[in-house]
Every structure is written in C-alpha cells, then in structure tokens.
Design an enzyme around this catalytic site. Structure first.
Site, PDB file in Angstrom:
ATOM      1  N   GLY A  17      67.162 131.673  85.152  1.00 34.99           N
ATOM      2  CA  GLY A  17      66.063 131.466  84.201  1.00 34.99           C
ATOM      3  C   GLY A  17      66.495 130.808  82.903  1.00 34.99           C
ATOM      4  O   GLY A  17      67.327 129.899  82.891  1.00 34.99           O
TER       5      GLY A  17
ATOM      6  N   ASP B 147      68.267 131.978  80.589  1.00 32.70           N
ATOM      7  CA  ASP B 147      69.682 132.235  80.293  1.00 32.70           C
ATOM      8  C   ASP B 147      70.547 131.148  80.921  1.00 32.70           C
ATOM      9  O   ASP B 147      71.503 130.647  80.320  1.00 32.70           O
ATOM     10  CB  ASP B 147      70.056 133.610  80.858  1.00 32.70           C
ATOM     11  CG  ASP B 147      71.136 134.320  80.066  1.00 32.70           C
ATOM     12  OD1 ASP B 147      71.772 135.230  80.623  1.00 32.70           O
ATOM     13  OD2 ASP B 147      71.355 133.967  78.892  1.00 32.70           O
TER      14      ASP B 147
ATOM     15  N   GLY C  92      60.122 136.996  83.337  1.00 34.29           N
ATOM     16  CA  GLY C  92      60.537 136.288  84.556  1.00 34.29           C
ATOM     17  C   GLY C  92      61.156 137.264  85.545  1.00 34.29           C
ATOM     18  O   GLY C  92      60.476 138.126  86.110  1.00 34.29           O
TER      19      GLY C  92
HETATM   20  N1  APR Z   1      63.003 127.242  78.472  1.00 32.83           N
HETATM   21  C1  APR Z   1      62.081 128.160  78.092  1.00 32.83           C
HETATM   22  N2  APR Z   1      61.688 129.181  78.872  1.00 32.83           N
HETATM   23  C2  APR Z   1      62.256 129.261  80.103  1.00 32.83           C
HETATM   24  C3  APR Z   1      63.227 128.346  80.571  1.00 32.83           C
HETATM   25  C4  APR Z   1      63.597 127.296  79.695  1.00 32.83           C
HETATM   26  N3  APR Z   1      64.505 126.372  80.045  1.00 32.83           N
HETATM   27  N4  APR Z   1      63.594 128.711  81.839  1.00 32.83           N
HETATM   28  C5  APR Z   1      62.862 129.806  82.145  1.00 32.83           C
HETATM   29  N5  APR Z   1      62.054 130.136  81.112  1.00 32.83           N
HETATM   30  C6  APR Z   1      61.078 131.228  81.018  1.00 32.83           C
HETATM   31  C7  APR Z   1      60.602 131.836  82.299  1.00 32.83           C
HETATM   32  O1  APR Z   1      59.619 130.986  82.915  1.00 32.83           O
HETATM   33  C8  APR Z   1      60.004 133.131  81.771  1.00 32.83           C
HETATM   34  O2  APR Z   1      58.694 132.885  81.280  1.00 32.83           O
HETATM   35  O3  APR Z   1      61.700 132.311  80.346  1.00 32.83           O
HETATM   36  C9  APR Z   1      60.923 133.478  80.588  1.00 32.83           C
HETATM   37  C10 APR Z   1      61.880 134.636  80.850  1.00 32.83           C
HETATM   38  O4  APR Z   1      62.277 134.630  82.215  1.00 32.83           O
HETATM   39  P1  APR Z   1      63.829 134.892  82.642  1.00 32.83           P
HETATM   40  O5  APR Z   1      64.635 133.757  82.180  1.00 32.83           O
HETATM   41  O6  APR Z   1      63.818 135.231  84.090  1.00 32.83           O
HETATM   42  O7  APR Z   1      64.260 136.153  81.777  1.00 32.83           O
HETATM   43  P2  APR Z   1      63.963 137.727  82.009  1.00 32.83           P
HETATM   44  O8  APR Z   1      62.694 137.961  82.745  1.00 32.83           O
HETATM   45  O9  APR Z   1      64.136 138.332  80.651  1.00 32.83           O
HETATM   46  O10 APR Z   1      65.147 138.180  82.963  1.00 32.83           O
HETATM   47  C11 APR Z   1      66.450 138.208  82.430  1.00 32.83           C
HETATM   48  O11 APR Z   1      67.378 137.068  84.307  1.00 32.83           O
HETATM   49  O12 APR Z   1      68.352 135.059  84.032  1.00 32.83           O
HETATM   50  C12 APR Z   1      68.624 136.387  84.177  1.00 32.83           C
HETATM   51  O13 APR Z   1      70.681 136.710  82.960  1.00 32.83           O
HETATM   52  C13 APR Z   1      69.279 136.944  82.940  1.00 32.83           C
HETATM   53  O14 APR Z   1      69.677 139.021  84.014  1.00 32.83           O
HETATM   54  C14 APR Z   1      68.870 138.363  83.054  1.00 32.83           C
HETATM   55  C15 APR Z   1      67.435 138.279  83.565  1.00 32.83           C
END
Ligand code: APR
Length: 172
Positions: A32, A34, A121
């Site tokens: 995601g 991260d 996400g």
């Molecule tokens: N820019 C902005 N927002 C983004 C991007 C980006 N490049 N990529 C993804 N997103 C959005 C997703 O669509 C979602 O709406 O960020 C939001 C958070 O989703 P996740 O990244 O899956 O984060 P989260 O739900 O907090 O889960 C965190 O996932 O990636 C792993 O290391 C992370 O274990 C942790 C978990």
C-alpha cells in the site's frame, strides 16, 4: 489557523514538509502507501525505521525523508489499528494516529503535512468512519501545522473525505 485540503493522488507526489505513511510496527515498509513511500524514499528509510522501531498502534515516529523529492524533509510513520469489528478501541487508536502525527510534526516545526487514509486499506478500517475520525481529530488538535492535505488514492475515499470535511463543519 490550519487549512485542511482533500487531494486525489499519490502521496509521494505531495509538495509538503512531511509525508505520513501508514506503517506497521516494524517500520520496515510493506504494501500500500507504505510501499510507495519506501520506494520513493529509498532503502535508507527502512534502515532508519528499524533503528527506532517498534512503533505501536496509535503512535507516530519520524525519520528523514531521504530520497523523497524536496521540500519533503520527514516521513512520519504511524501505525493504524487493524479493524476487528469496532469494539476493541479501533476508533480511539486511529484518532491517536492523527493526533500523534501532528504532535511529532509540531516537534519538528513542520508547517505542511500530507496524510494517507490510514488503516483503511490492508487494515480494513471502514473508510467513511475513518474519514470522519481523521477530520474530527485534526480539527480538535492544537497544532502549528498550517496546511494539511488528506490524500485519497481513489475517488471513493476522496468523496468520503470531502463529505467528512463538510459534515464536521456543520457539527462545529
Ligand atoms: N498514495 C496515497 N494513498 C495510497 C497510496 C499512495 N501511493 N497507496 C495506497 N494508498 C491508500 C490506500 O488506497 C488506502 O486508502 O492508503 C490507504 C491506506 O491503505 P494501506 O496502505 O493498506 O494502509 P493500512 O490500511 O494502514 O495498512 C497498513 O499495510 O502496507 C502495509 O506496512 C503496511 O502493515 C502495514 C499495513
């Protein structure tokens, strides 16, 4: 006075002092947002994260932004709650993410910050209530940050965040 703007796009394109990433406790990166932030910041981000980890759910920790495009100086890593139905303090933990990120931003004298939709996400937090929590928490937190971008990666999240900024206005 803090201006809150909802933006549709990739958080790694944001022109702000600090970018928030939705991390896990290891701060080593993941999927995601991260993944995107670590890709853009380069491998030093995970090294710096590992040096200060663990970051507990609801907390926030800053590192340099390394290879992220200037003026971004910091990455603020925050760990959201894994959604488990809502009866385990998930809302409070998510509110704490936004509050702690602003506290860390103030400590760093950051003036502009971009947030992703933390926890909505992989962690499964319902996006509509997450949007309301984000806006309500930001508006109830004293901060010197003057510009806050809430960055949506998809139109649905964007619309929920816009709605939350309007609804929260009415309830003020
Ligand atoms: N820019 C902005 N927002 C983004 C991007 C980006 N490049 N990529 C993804 N997103 C959005 C997703 O669509 C979602 O709406 O960020 C939001 C958070 O989703 P996740 O990244 O899956 O984060 P989260 O739900 O907090 O889960 C965190 O996932 O990636 C792993 O290391 C992370 O274990 C942790 C978990």
């Amino acid at each position: 006075m803090t201006l809150i703007e909802v933006v549709l796009g990739d958080i790694t394109d944001e022109i702000v002092d600090a970018v928030v990433t939705a991390a896990n406790e290891s701060l080593l990166g993941g999927g995601g947002v991260d993944w995107a932030v670590h890709q853009a910041a380069g491998p030093r981000l995970a090294q710096a994260g590992a040096a200060i980890a663990p970051c507990l759910p609801g907390d926030a920790m800053a590192t340099p932004a390394f290879d992220l495009t200037p003026p971004v100086k910091y990455v603020i890593h925050t760990v959201g709650p894994v959604w488990d139905g809502g009866a385990y303090g998930e809302a409070d933990t998510l509110a704490s993410c936004y509050r702690r990120c602003l506290q860390v931003a103030d400590e760093l004298q950051v003036r502009s910050i971009a947030f992703p939709a933390v926890a909505t996400g992989v962690y499964g937090f319902p996006p509509a209530s997450a949007a309301r929590i984000a806006v309500a928490t930001i508006r109830s937190t004293r901060t010197s940050v003057s510009l806050i971008h809430l960055v949506a990666f998809d139109q649905a999240t964007h619309d929920l965040l816009v709605e939350a900024t309007r609804t929260e206005d009415l309830s003020r």
